[in-house]
Design a protein around this motif. Structure first.
Motif, PDB file in Angstrom:
ATOM      1  N   UNK A 117       0.822  -1.209   0.000  1.00  0.00           N
ATOM      2  CA  UNK A 117       0.000   0.000   0.000  1.00  0.00           C
ATOM      3  C   UNK A 117       0.852   1.254   0.000  1.00  0.00           C
ATOM      4  N   UNK A 118       2.037   1.166   0.604  1.00  0.00           N
ATOM      5  CA  UNK A 118       2.923   2.330   0.656  1.00  0.00           C
ATOM      6  C   UNK A 118       4.321   1.914   0.240  1.00  0.00           C
ATOM      7  N   UNK A 119       5.060   2.858  -0.324  1.00  0.00           N
ATOM      8  CA  UNK A 119       6.447   2.639  -0.713  1.00  0.00           C
ATOM      9  C   UNK A 119       7.293   3.704  -0.042  1.00  0.00           C
ATOM     10  N   UNK A 120       8.272   3.241   0.733  1.00  0.00           N
ATOM     11  CA  UNK A 120       9.134   4.160   1.447  1.00  0.00           C
ATOM     12  C   UNK A 120      10.541   4.056   0.883  1.00  0.00           C
ATOM     13  N   UNK A 121      11.222   5.165   0.805  1.00  0.00           N
ATOM     14  CA  UNK A 121      12.580   5.179   0.287  1.00  0.00           C
ATOM     15  C   UNK A 121      13.527   4.615   1.335  1.00  0.00           C
ATOM     16  N   UNK A 122      14.428   3.744   0.893  1.00  0.00           N
ATOM     17  CA  UNK A 122      15.426   3.168   1.777  1.00  0.00           C
ATOM     18  C   UNK A 122      16.698   3.993   1.657  1.00  0.00           C
ATOM     19  N   UNK A 123      17.164   4.505   2.791  1.00  0.00           N
ATOM     20  CA  UNK A 123      18.358   5.323   2.790  1.00  0.00           C
ATOM     21  C   UNK A 123      19.581   4.440   2.619  1.00  0.00           C
ATOM     22  N   UNK A 124      20.340   4.633   1.551  1.00  0.00           N
ATOM     23  CA  UNK A 124      21.514   3.823   1.279  1.00  0.00           C
ATOM     24  C   UNK A 124      22.732   4.438   1.953  1.00  0.00           C
ATOM     25  N   UNK A 125      23.624   3.529   2.403  1.00  0.00           N
ATOM     26  CA  UNK A 125      24.854   3.993   3.010  1.00  0.00           C
ATOM     27  C   UNK A 125      25.755   4.600   1.942  1.00  0.00           C
ATOM     28  N   UNK A 126      26.486   5.609   2.360  1.00  0.00           N
ATOM     29  CA  UNK A 126      27.395   6.254   1.433  1.00  0.00           C
ATOM     30  C   UNK A 126      28.566   5.322   1.134  1.00  0.00           C
ATOM     31  N   UNK A 127      28.846   5.129  -0.126  1.00  0.00           N
ATOM     32  CA  UNK A 127      29.937   4.268  -0.550  1.00  0.00           C
ATOM     33  C   UNK A 127      31.149   5.137  -0.868  1.00  0.00           C
ATOM     34  N   UNK A 128      32.274   4.792  -0.255  1.00  0.00           N
ATOM     35  CA  UNK A 128      33.480   5.577  -0.489  1.00  0.00           C
ATOM     36  C   UNK A 128      33.939   5.392  -1.927  1.00  0.00           C
ATOM     37  N   UNK A 129      34.343   6.461  -2.567  1.00  0.00           N
ATOM     38  CA  UNK A 129      34.835   6.329  -3.946  1.00  0.00           C
ATOM     39  C   UNK A 129      36.138   5.537  -3.974  1.00  0.00           C
ATOM     40  N   UNK A 130      36.367   4.844  -5.061  1.00  0.00           N
ATOM     41  CA  UNK A 130      37.592   4.078  -5.216  1.00  0.00           C
ATOM     42  C   UNK A 130      38.779   5.016  -5.324  1.00  0.00           C
ATOM     43  N   UNK A 131      39.954   4.580  -4.856  1.00  0.00           N
ATOM     44  CA  UNK A 131      41.140   5.442  -4.965  1.00  0.00           C
ATOM     45  C   UNK A 131      41.548   5.626  -6.418  1.00  0.00           C
ATOM     46  N   UNK A 132      42.431   6.560  -6.624  1.00  0.00           N
ATOM     47  CA  UNK A 132      42.874   6.885  -7.981  1.00  0.00           C
ATOM     48  C   UNK A 132      43.520   5.679  -8.665  1.00  0.00           C
ATOM     49  N   UNK A 133      44.378   4.983  -7.952  1.00  0.00           N
ATOM     50  CA  UNK A 133      45.105   3.856  -8.543  1.00  0.00           C
ATOM     51  C   UNK A 133      44.491   2.551  -8.041  1.00  0.00           C
ATOM     52  N   UNK A 134      43.492   2.079  -8.788  1.00  0.00           N
ATOM     53  CA  UNK A 134      42.754   0.870  -8.406  1.00  0.00           C
ATOM     54  C   UNK A 134      42.723  -0.103  -9.579  1.00  0.00           C
ATOM     55  N   UNK A 135      42.808  -1.416  -9.269  1.00  0.00           N
ATOM     56  CA  UNK A 135      42.891  -2.405 -10.348  1.00  0.00           C
ATOM     57  C   UNK A 135      41.579  -2.576 -11.110  1.00  0.00           C
ATOM     58  N   UNK A 225      49.132   3.391  -0.858  1.00  0.00           N
ATOM     59  CA  UNK A 225      49.119   4.735  -0.287  1.00  0.00           C
ATOM     60  C   UNK A 225      47.661   5.189  -0.218  1.00  0.00           C
ATOM     61  N   UNK A 226      47.430   6.418   0.218  1.00  0.00           N
ATOM     62  CA  UNK A 226      46.061   6.945   0.227  1.00  0.00           C
ATOM     63  C   UNK A 226      45.470   7.001  -1.173  1.00  0.00           C
ATOM     64  N   UNK A 227      46.322   7.055  -2.176  1.00  0.00           N
ATOM     65  CA  UNK A 227      45.867   7.164  -3.562  1.00  0.00           C
ATOM     66  C   UNK A 227      45.661   5.812  -4.233  1.00  0.00           C
ATOM     67  N   UNK A 228      45.974   4.707  -3.540  1.00  0.00           N
ATOM     68  CA  UNK A 228      45.763   3.384  -4.112  1.00  0.00           C
ATOM     69  C   UNK A 228      47.041   2.569  -4.181  1.00  0.00           C
ATOM     70  N   UNK A 229      47.053   1.591  -5.085  1.00  0.00           N
ATOM     71  CA  UNK A 229      48.189   0.673  -5.211  1.00  0.00           C
ATOM     72  C   UNK A 229      49.420   1.387  -5.747  1.00  0.00           C
ATOM     73  N   UNK A 230      50.545   1.156  -5.061  1.00  0.00           N
ATOM     74  CA  UNK A 230      51.798   1.757  -5.495  1.00  0.00           C
ATOM     75  C   UNK A 230      52.189   1.233  -6.880  1.00  0.00           C
ATOM     76  N   UNK A 231      51.979  -0.069  -7.088  1.00  0.00           N
ATOM     77  CA  UNK A 231      52.378  -0.670  -8.349  1.00  0.00           C
ATOM     78  C   UNK A 231      51.662  -0.070  -9.549  1.00  0.00           C
ATOM     79  N   UNK A 232      50.367   0.221  -9.403  1.00  0.00           N
ATOM     80  CA  UNK A 232      49.617   0.831 -10.512  1.00  0.00           C
ATOM     81  C   UNK A 232      50.134   2.243 -10.783  1.00  0.00           C
ATOM     82  N   UNK A 233      50.416   2.964  -9.720  1.00  0.00           N
ATOM     83  CA  UNK A 233      50.967   4.321  -9.879  1.00  0.00           C
ATOM     84  C   UNK A 233      52.299   4.276 -10.622  1.00  0.00           C
ATOM     85  N   UNK A 234      53.177   3.353 -10.229  1.00  0.00           N
ATOM     86  CA  UNK A 234      54.486   3.254 -10.866  1.00  0.00           C
ATOM     87  C   UNK A 234      54.358   2.796 -12.318  1.00  0.00           C
ATOM     88  N   UNK A 235      53.421   1.890 -12.591  1.00  0.00           N
ATOM     89  CA  UNK A 235      53.226   1.409 -13.950  1.00  0.00           C
ATOM     90  C   UNK A 235      52.746   2.528 -14.862  1.00  0.00           C
TER      91      UNK A 235
END
Length: 449
Positions: A117-135, A225-235
């Motif tokens: 009879x009623x539809x209520x919106x479900x509040x979704x948890x905030x998803x952290x964005x992926x770091x810059x250097x991600x596989x 690092x905070x920016x993601x995988x070191x190996x991807x950054x170096x590559x």
């Protein structure tokens, strides 16, 4: 109300007239049976009762349409309603109104799957964005060309023997050794030029060395690092001819307690565990041009290598997840790629046992780095052996960091749970007793970082 009863009287009179007219039609009969008279009386009575009930139900319907909770008990309609409707109906009506008001004031609740009879919106948890250097950015990535040298005498030297030859060559070329420049590094926590880049394979003391320099009080990073995988950054920097650590050369530590201000980001001075098992697959010491990119942009930096007994490394590496399988399938380290020198490794992979192949692969990797260090003397090179009892002493000599900072480290939460401890690193001699794994291999060989 008077108009309603007046209508009732009109109906009764009309019914009487109808009965009289019916009686006239039957005047030819000498007598009227008692059954006809009874039937006429029943018609009049039923008509009157039906009309009366119809009035009451119509009135009740009008009353139910009214909102008595607004007017209160003094409202005329409400008073008349309460004198007619049973108390249970009144109670239910008021309770329903009260519950509706409470639900409107409350926060939205979880949806009932059976209530459409009623539809209520479900509040979704905030998803952290992926770091810059991600596989995840490299789901489809072709293996890069790599190379390793064929055997030469330098491969079979111990780390101590090679370092003697390396130091002798630096002195012959009048190139100063950092650990002998006491005046230059007297106010420095580490007597080595930065950045310090560790080229160890996984399972060769990468975490041990990262924690060693952290103990000295400088920013030392393992894998991420905070920016993601070191190996991807170096590559990415390698493929675009940029300094290997550009874009991932700072790190911000986590807050110790909630509410505290975030620590400032500091330059990253040491990196270990810089490889990727794919996709993408990248090791600066294996893939063509990786070491050259380090020397080009950090000509006075430091490269380090911690070696290990090749057979012990193989058994440790083989039992650590599916890394060895990924090395073959995703990296092409089994000689399956086309290119110069690949025939040697392809033939060796097909003709030799699995252990022999990867042991020679490990030894060739050490040989390649040693040959590179001897040709690029502006760089500082340090090499020690993980199983050598003098490793801590040698590290203190080369780096100026105390021996007590050398710890025994085991990566992964599984080892922590298995040994019922809270830390993955312990001082030498204070580590928990080793527990034999199900396959009979001790964790010292199975999980040493």
């Amino acid at each position: 109300m008077s108009s309603q009863y007046f209508t009732f009287l009109l109906v009764v009179i009309a019914t009487g007239c109808w009965a009289v007219a019916r009686k006239k039609k039957t005047t030819e009969s000498t007598t009227i049976s008692s059954s006809h008279r009874t039937s006429n009386y029943r018609i009049v009575i039923v008509s009157a009762i039906s009309f009366f009930l119809g009035l009451q139900f119509s009135h009740l319907r009008d009353l139910l349409r009214a909102d008595f909770t607004v007017g209160g008990p003094n409202d005329d309609d409400a008073t008349e309603y309460m004198t007619w409707v049973p108390d249970e109906l009144e109670y239910l009506a008021r309770r329903n109104e009260r519950e509706r008001g409470v639900r409107q004031r409350q926060k939205p609740q979880r949806n009932n799957p059976f209530d459409h009879s009623t539809k209520k919106e479900i509040t979704k948890k905030k998803v952290k964005p992926l770091p810059r250097y991600h596989d995840s950015n490299y789901t489809d990535f072709k293996p890069l060309p790599w190379s390793l040298p064929k055997p030469s005498p330098i491969r079979y030297q111990t780390s101590e023997e090679f370092m003697k030859d390396y130091i002798a060559l630096k002195r012959e070329k009048n190139i100063p050794l950092p650990w002998e420049q006491t005046e230059k590094y007297k106010d420095n926590k580490v007597t080595l030029p930065r950045p310090i880049i560790g080229l160890n394979f996984p399972k060769s003391g990468t975490l041990t060395m990262s924690e060693y320099f952290n103990c000295a009080g400088i920013v030392s990073i393992h894998t991420h690092t905070n920016d993601g995988r070191i190996g991807i950054c170096m590559m990415e920097n390698h493929l675009t001819d940029k300094p290997p650590m550009e874009g991932c050369n700072t790190h911000q530590l986590k807050r110790k307690k909630k509410g505290e201000p975030k620590p400032e980001a500091k330059p990253t001075e040491v990196i270990f565990d810089i490889g990727l098992q794919g996709p993408p697959c990248y090791y600066a010491s294996l893939h063509d041009g990786g070491l050259e990119n380090i020397a080009k942009h950090y000509p006075e930096g430091t490269i380090m290598l911690v070696t290990r007994n090749p057979k012990k490394w193989y058994h440790s590496f083989e039992s650590w997840g599916s890394i060895l399988k990924r090395w073959g399938e995703r990296c092409g380290f089994d000689g399956s790629l086309d290119g110069v020198g690949m025939e040697y490794w392809a033939d060796l992979h097909h003709s030799s046992e699995r252990e022999r192949y990867w042991v020679e692969f490990y030894e060739a990797h050490t040989q390649k780095i040693r040959e590179f260090a001897m040709k690029h003397l502006s760089l500082t090179y340090v090499e020690v052996e993980l199983e050598d009892d003098k490793m801590a002493e040698q590290l203190e000599y080369y780096t100026g960091v105390e021996q007590k900072c050398v710890q025994v480290c085991h990566p992964g939460p599984q080892w922590i749970r298995k040994h019922d401890t809270t830390s993955k690193c312990h001082p030498v001699g204070d580590e928990p007793p080793e527990i034999e794994s199900d396959d009979g291999v001790y964790d010292d060989d199975n999980g040493r970082a």
